[in-house]
Design a protein around this motif. Structure first.
Motif, PDB file in Angstrom:
ATOM      1  N   ILE A  30       3.208 -52.474  -4.586  1.00 16.57           N
ATOM      2  CA  ILE A  30       3.069 -52.159  -6.009  1.00 16.57           C
ATOM      3  C   ILE A  30       4.175 -52.924  -6.719  1.00 16.57           C
ATOM      4  N   PRO A  31       3.859 -54.085  -7.242  1.00 17.31           N
ATOM      5  CA  PRO A  31       4.910 -54.912  -7.848  1.00 17.31           C
ATOM      6  C   PRO A  31       5.379 -54.356  -9.187  1.00 17.31           C
ATOM      7  N   GLY A  32       6.610 -54.691  -9.534  1.00 20.72           N
ATOM      8  CA  GLY A  32       7.108 -54.404 -10.866  1.00 20.72           C
ATOM      9  C   GLY A  32       7.605 -53.002 -11.114  1.00 20.72           C
TER      10      GLY A  32
ATOM     11  N   ALA B  93      13.375 -48.679  -9.358  1.00 19.72           N
ATOM     12  CA  ALA B  93      13.726 -47.735  -8.293  1.00 19.72           C
ATOM     13  C   ALA B  93      13.386 -46.309  -8.705  1.00 19.72           C
ATOM     14  N   ARG B  94      13.652 -45.971  -9.967  1.00 18.14           N
ATOM     15  CA  ARG B  94      13.349 -44.614 -10.436  1.00 18.14           C
ATOM     16  C   ARG B  94      11.856 -44.370 -10.480  1.00 18.14           C
ATOM     17  N   GLU B  95      11.094 -45.380 -10.883  1.00 17.06           N
ATOM     18  CA  GLU B  95       9.640 -45.227 -10.887  1.00 17.06           C
ATOM     19  C   GLU B  95       9.110 -44.993  -9.480  1.00 17.06           C
ATOM     20  N   ARG B  96       9.700 -45.643  -8.507  1.00 13.53           N
ATOM     21  CA  ARG B  96       9.266 -45.419  -7.117  1.00 13.53           C
ATOM     22  C   ARG B  96       9.556 -43.983  -6.692  1.00 13.53           C
ATOM     23  N   ASP B  97      10.719 -43.462  -7.118  1.00 17.61           N
ATOM     24  CA  ASP B  97      11.058 -42.069  -6.801  1.00 17.61           C
ATOM     25  C   ASP B  97      10.040 -41.112  -7.425  1.00 17.61           C
TER      26      ASP B  97
ATOM     27  N   VAL C 164       5.836 -41.440 -15.672  1.00 19.12           N
ATOM     28  CA  VAL C 164       4.455 -41.260 -15.216  1.00 19.12           C
ATOM     29  C   VAL C 164       3.502 -42.104 -16.054  1.00 19.12           C
ATOM     30  N   THR C 165       3.726 -42.124 -17.367  1.00 18.18           N
ATOM     31  CA  THR C 165       2.890 -42.942 -18.246  1.00 18.18           C
ATOM     32  C   THR C 165       3.003 -44.414 -17.887  1.00 18.18           C
ATOM     33  N   SER C 166       4.225 -44.854 -17.617  1.00 20.79           N
ATOM     34  CA  SER C 166       4.443 -46.247 -17.227  1.00 20.79           C
ATOM     35  C   SER C 166       3.768 -46.555 -15.896  1.00 20.79           C
TER      36      SER C 166
END
Length: 208
Positions: free
Chosen positions: A148-150, A153-157, A186-188
């Motif tokens: 899942i590119p782009g 780190a926080r989004e991955r968490d 979550v929206t992102s």
């Protein structure tokens, strides 16, 4: 105030749900129906924010009612509340447009949280149901990982915790960040992964 319509053919269930909802300061019950036909009529007249929908009812069932209500009022949030968590009930309900699927043996707090999450645009699912959806998706795709590119780190968490079925509040508590920040992530994530709702995002995460 979240306006709720209760739909169930058992008076005792409706009474219990009404008492549960009306004990909350941010939830009000605007109507009740014991069949899908009356539910469709009341949904048009009362314009509830959230409908708690049983599936097996005499006459017009919950799946048919869900389709009819959403055809007329697409913004309505319909949460299925049923005894039957099998695939024969789950997938038709999702296909009809239900945004959530909860089981009647769930704790009262889970139902109230589900109503609030649905009203906020989220998709509440009982843990067992969500896990089964995820497992089926992974099995269908052979469990092959995808990049899942782009993502930050926080989004991955956040994505990992969405995949576990946690609510925004639970994710915020786990990561020590605010609920508004979680919603932003979550929206992102939904935008970056092309996921139209939270359930699809969880499926995407577990199959990625």
């Amino acid at each position: 105030m979240i306006r709720v319509l209760l739909v169930d053919d058992q008076p005792l269930i409706r009474t219990g749900l009404r008492m549960l909802c009306e004990a909350e300061p941010d939830v009000t019950v605007v109507g009740e129906a014991d069949n899908g036909r009356d539910a469709t009529t009341l949904a048009a007249r009362l314009t509830p924010d959230v409908i708690v929908m049983d599936l097996r009812m005499p006459g017009v069932d919950g799946i048919t009612a869900t389709s009819r209500i959403l055809a007329a009022r697409p913004a309505t949030r319909i949460v299925v509340l049923t005894t039957f968590g099998d695939d024969d009930h789950l997938y038709p309900a999702l296909a009809a447009g239900a945004c959530g699927f909860l089981l009647k043996d769930a704790p009262p707090t889970e139902l109230l949280d589900g109503i609030r999450r649905a009203a906020a645009g989220d998709s509440p699912f009982s843990q067992d149901v969500l896990h089964r959806l995820v497992q089926r998706a992974v099995a269908a795709q052979g469990g092959e990982p995808r990049r899942i590119p782009g993502l930050t780190a926080r989004e991955r968490d956040v994505l990992d915790l969405v995949a576990e079925g946690l609510s925004n509040t639970e994710i915020g508590d786990r990561l020590h960040i605010g609920v508004t920040t979680v919603k932003t992530h979550v929206t992102s994530l939904m935008s970056k992964t092309g996921s139209p709702n939270r359930v699809r995002l969880a499926l995407y995460a577990r199959s990625a």
